[in-house]
Design a protein around this motif. Structure first.
Motif, mmCIF file in Angstrom:
data_model
loop_
_atom_site.group_PDB
_atom_site.id
_atom_site.type_symbol
_atom_site.label_atom_id
_atom_site.label_comp_id
_atom_site.label_asym_id
_atom_site.label_seq_id
_atom_site.Cartn_x
_atom_site.Cartn_y
_atom_site.Cartn_z
ATOM 1 N N ARG A 64 77.781 26.039 32.869
ATOM 2 C CA ARG A 64 78.657 25.437 33.880
ATOM 3 C C ARG A 64 79.594 26.475 34.491
ATOM 4 N NH1 ARG A 64 80.683 24.738 28.965
ATOM 5 N NH2 ARG A 64 82.937 24.892 28.599
ATOM 6 N N GLN A 65 79.820 27.585 33.768
ATOM 7 C CA GLN A 65 80.703 28.623 34.297
ATOM 8 C C GLN A 65 80.171 29.195 35.607
ATOM 9 O OE1 GLN A 65 83.330 27.856 31.606
ATOM 10 N NE2 GLN A 65 83.718 29.671 32.823
ATOM 11 N N ILE A 66 78.859 29.155 35.786
ATOM 12 C CA ILE A 66 78.270 29.630 37.036
ATOM 13 C C ILE A 66 78.758 28.775 38.197
ATOM 14 C CG2 ILE A 66 76.114 29.960 38.318
ATOM 15 C CD1 ILE A 66 74.740 30.539 35.661
ATOM 16 N N LEU A 67 78.791 27.464 37.966
ATOM 17 C CA LEU A 67 79.277 26.550 39.008
ATOM 18 C C LEU A 67 80.747 26.796 39.303
ATOM 19 C CD1 LEU A 67 77.541 23.245 37.823
ATOM 20 C CD2 LEU A 67 76.765 24.854 39.571
ATOM 21 N N TYR A 68 81.511 27.111 38.265
ATOM 22 C CA TYR A 68 82.930 27.411 38.464
ATOM 23 C C TYR A 68 83.087 28.636 39.360
ATOM 24 C CZ TYR A 68 83.972 24.273 34.520
ATOM 25 O OH TYR A 68 84.091 23.186 33.701
ATOM 26 N N SER A 69 82.284 29.658 39.095
ATOM 27 C CA SER A 69 82.364 30.895 39.876
ATOM 28 C C SER A 69 82.016 30.644 41.335
ATOM 29 C CB SER A 69 81.421 31.951 39.285
ATOM 30 O OG SER A 69 81.735 32.216 37.942
ATOM 31 N N VAL A 70 80.990 29.839 41.561
ATOM 32 C CA VAL A 70 80.590 29.519 42.939
ATOM 33 C C VAL A 70 81.706 28.763 43.650
ATOM 34 C CG1 VAL A 70 78.977 28.174 44.340
ATOM 35 C CG2 VAL A 70 78.128 29.512 42.403
ATOM 36 N N THR A 71 82.318 27.817 42.956
ATOM 37 C CA THR A 71 83.425 27.047 43.543
ATOM 38 C C THR A 71 84.612 27.939 43.855
ATOM 39 O OG1 THR A 71 82.728 25.099 42.288
ATOM 40 C CG2 THR A 71 84.953 25.079 43.206
ATOM 41 N N TYR A 72 84.946 28.834 42.932
ATOM 42 C CA TYR A 72 86.064 29.756 43.142
ATOM 43 C C TYR A 72 85.852 30.629 44.375
ATOM 44 C CZ TYR A 72 88.661 29.074 38.747
ATOM 45 O OH TYR A 72 89.440 28.574 37.730
ATOM 46 N N SER A 73 84.611 31.013 44.622
ATOM 47 C CA SER A 73 84.332 31.933 45.729
ATOM 48 C C SER A 73 84.755 31.361 47.077
ATOM 49 C CB SER A 73 82.837 32.289 45.755
ATOM 50 O OG SER A 73 82.047 31.143 46.038
ATOM 51 N N ALA A 74 84.746 30.024 47.180
ATOM 52 C CA ALA A 74 85.163 29.396 48.435
ATOM 53 C C ALA A 74 86.659 29.569 48.681
ATOM 54 C CB ALA A 74 84.810 27.911 48.408
ATOM 55 N N TYR A 75 87.428 29.730 47.599
ATOM 56 C CA TYR A 75 88.879 29.881 47.722
ATOM 57 C C TYR A 75 89.323 31.341 47.727
ATOM 58 C CZ TYR A 75 88.845 24.928 46.351
ATOM 59 O OH TYR A 75 88.611 23.583 46.283
ATOM 60 N N THR A 76 88.491 32.239 47.202
ATOM 61 C CA THR A 76 88.904 33.647 47.041
ATOM 62 C C THR A 76 88.158 34.592 47.976
ATOM 63 O OG1 THR A 76 87.287 34.019 45.270
ATOM 64 C CG2 THR A 76 89.464 33.219 44.627
ATOM 65 N N GLU A 77 87.436 34.050 48.928
ATOM 66 C CA GLU A 77 86.647 34.884 49.844
ATOM 67 C C GLU A 77 87.546 35.887 50.587
ATOM 68 O OE1 GLU A 77 83.398 34.365 53.488
ATOM 69 O OE2 GLU A 77 84.417 32.619 52.636
ATOM 70 N N GLY A 78 87.118 37.153 50.573
ATOM 71 C CA GLY A 78 87.858 38.192 51.277
ATOM 72 C C GLY A 78 89.006 38.783 50.474
ATOM 73 N N GLN A 79 89.228 38.289 49.261
ATOM 74 C CA GLN A 79 90.306 38.798 48.413
ATOM 75 C C GLN A 79 89.751 39.757 47.357
ATOM 76 O OE1 GLN A 79 93.459 35.841 47.442
ATOM 77 N NE2 GLN A 79 92.090 34.327 48.355
ATOM 78 N N SER A 80 90.617 40.238 46.484
ATOM 79 C CA SER A 80 90.244 41.245 45.489
ATOM 80 C C SER A 80 89.025 40.817 44.668
ATOM 81 C CB SER A 80 91.421 41.498 44.544
ATOM 82 O OG SER A 80 91.037 42.338 43.483
ATOM 83 N N THR A 81 87.979 41.669 44.694
ATOM 84 C CA THR A 81 86.749 41.344 43.973
ATOM 85 C C THR A 81 86.969 41.359 42.471
ATOM 86 O OG1 THR A 81 85.397 42.294 45.747
ATOM 87 C CG2 THR A 81 84.342 41.993 43.598
ATOM 88 N N TRP A 82 87.681 42.370 41.974
ATOM 89 C CA TRP A 82 87.837 42.480 40.520
ATOM 90 C C TRP A 82 88.705 41.354 39.960
ATOM 91 C CZ3 TRP A 82 92.317 43.069 37.713
ATOM 92 C CH2 TRP A 82 93.477 43.488 38.391
ATOM 93 N N LYS A 83 89.700 40.920 40.749
ATOM 94 C CA LYS A 83 90.514 39.796 40.294
ATOM 95 C C LYS A 83 89.697 38.502 40.286
ATOM 96 C CE LYS A 83 95.035 41.610 41.688
ATOM 97 N NZ LYS A 83 96.217 41.407 42.559
ATOM 98 N N SER A 84 88.831 38.369 41.277
ATOM 99 C CA SER A 84 87.960 37.187 41.324
ATOM 100 C C SER A 84 87.008 37.167 40.127
ATOM 101 C CB SER A 84 87.148 37.182 42.632
ATOM 102 O OG SER A 84 88.002 37.111 43.756
ATOM 103 N N LEU A 85 86.518 38.336 39.739
ATOM 104 C CA LEU A 85 85.627 38.426 38.580
ATOM 105 C C LEU A 85 86.373 38.085 37.294
ATOM 106 C CD1 LEU A 85 83.619 41.680 39.449
ATOM 107 C CD2 LEU A 85 82.758 39.330 39.446
ATOM 108 N N VAL A 86 87.602 38.585 37.181
ATOM 109 C CA VAL A 86 88.421 38.274 36.008
ATOM 110 C C VAL A 86 88.671 36.772 35.927
ATOM 111 C CG1 VAL A 86 90.709 38.519 34.976
ATOM 112 C CG2 VAL A 86 89.523 40.535 35.852
#
Length: 248
Positions: free
Chosen positions: A79-101
């Motif tokens: 399910r964490q994969i779905l969380y990551s996909v959902t987060y990407s909609a809110y963090t697009e264009g922002q720090s990649t490493w922070k989004s990964l963390v």
């Protein structure tokens, strides 16, 4: 940055309070499964999966192989994969490493809190929620769980629980993790189906294989039910059906 950390801490307080008690109880159980405190710490920081940690520790205690444990824990954390996909909609264009963390350390509760904050900010111009605040909101519970588990493991060195009580605590923890997820008829149906399937399969094959099979079959069963539910809703949302309802 300081204000963002404070905001993240405030948002995480309810999650942290629950993790303190759950983490200590988990640590005691893990210790009684034979794990050392440093293994519990490593487990909590690397996996941080709640149900998957209990499953992995229980399988380890029963002598299951490493491949079986890894596959089971991977499936339980899909399910964490779905969380990551959902987060990407809110963090697009922002720090990649922070989004990964953020994606790597988010629990179910931290994910729910962050998405709620972002949705609130989207509909209310007076409010905002930054990526930094989201990371702090996920980080505090992450560390709380890890160190609460270690505290439980150290406590477990002082007390030895009977096998019966350890089994009772493990079952109780799983029930505690399950109940909040039973929010719809779909999830209740899948849970009952999976429980019945597990009881039947246990009569024929080993527990470690049962966990893997029930996870796979249960996920597929839930997926098919959800597709059927969506098709049903689309049918009654069709303009022709609406017209009939209006005329009827």
């Amino acid at each position: 940055m300081k204000n963002e950390m404070i905001n993240g801490f405030k948002a995480a307080i309810p999650i942290m309070l629950s993790y303190i008690f759950l983490g200590v109880a988990a640590g005691v159980v893990f210790r009684n499964f034979g794990m050392e405190w440093w293994q519990v710490l490593f487990f909590g920081l690397l996996v941080f999966g709640g149900a998957s940690e209990f499953t992995g520790a229980a399988m380890l205690a029963t002598g299951a192989g490493v491949p079986e444990i890894m596959i089971t824990m991977l499936l339980l954390n899909m399910r964490q994969i779905l969380y990551s996909v959902t987060y990407s909609a809110y963090t697009e264009g922002q720090s990649t490493w922070k989004s990964l963390v953020l994606a790597g350390i988010s629990s179910d509760e931290a994910f729910a809190m962050n998405t709620a904050k972002w949705e609130e900010a989207k509909h209310d111009p007076t409010k905002s929620w930054s990526l930094n605040e989201a990371v702090w909101t996920a980080l505090f519970p992450y560390l709380t769980w890890a160190f609460a588990s270690v505290a439980g493991a150290l406590l477990g060195q002082l007390i030895t629980l009977p096998d019966l009580l350890t089994g009772f605590l493990t079952t109780s923890m799983f029930i505690g993790l399950l109940i909040p997820a039973l929010t719809s008829r779909l999830t209740i149906t899948v849970a009952l189906f999976s429980a019945a399937l597990a009881l039947i399969l246990q009569l024929f094959i080993s527990n470690s294989i049962v966990v893997i099979l029930v996870t796979l079959i249960g996920c597929y069963f839930g997926y098919r039910l959800q597709l059927r539910q969506q098709r049903y809703l689309k049918t009654f949302d069709h303009p022709f059906m609406k017209k009939e309802d209006d005329n009827g």
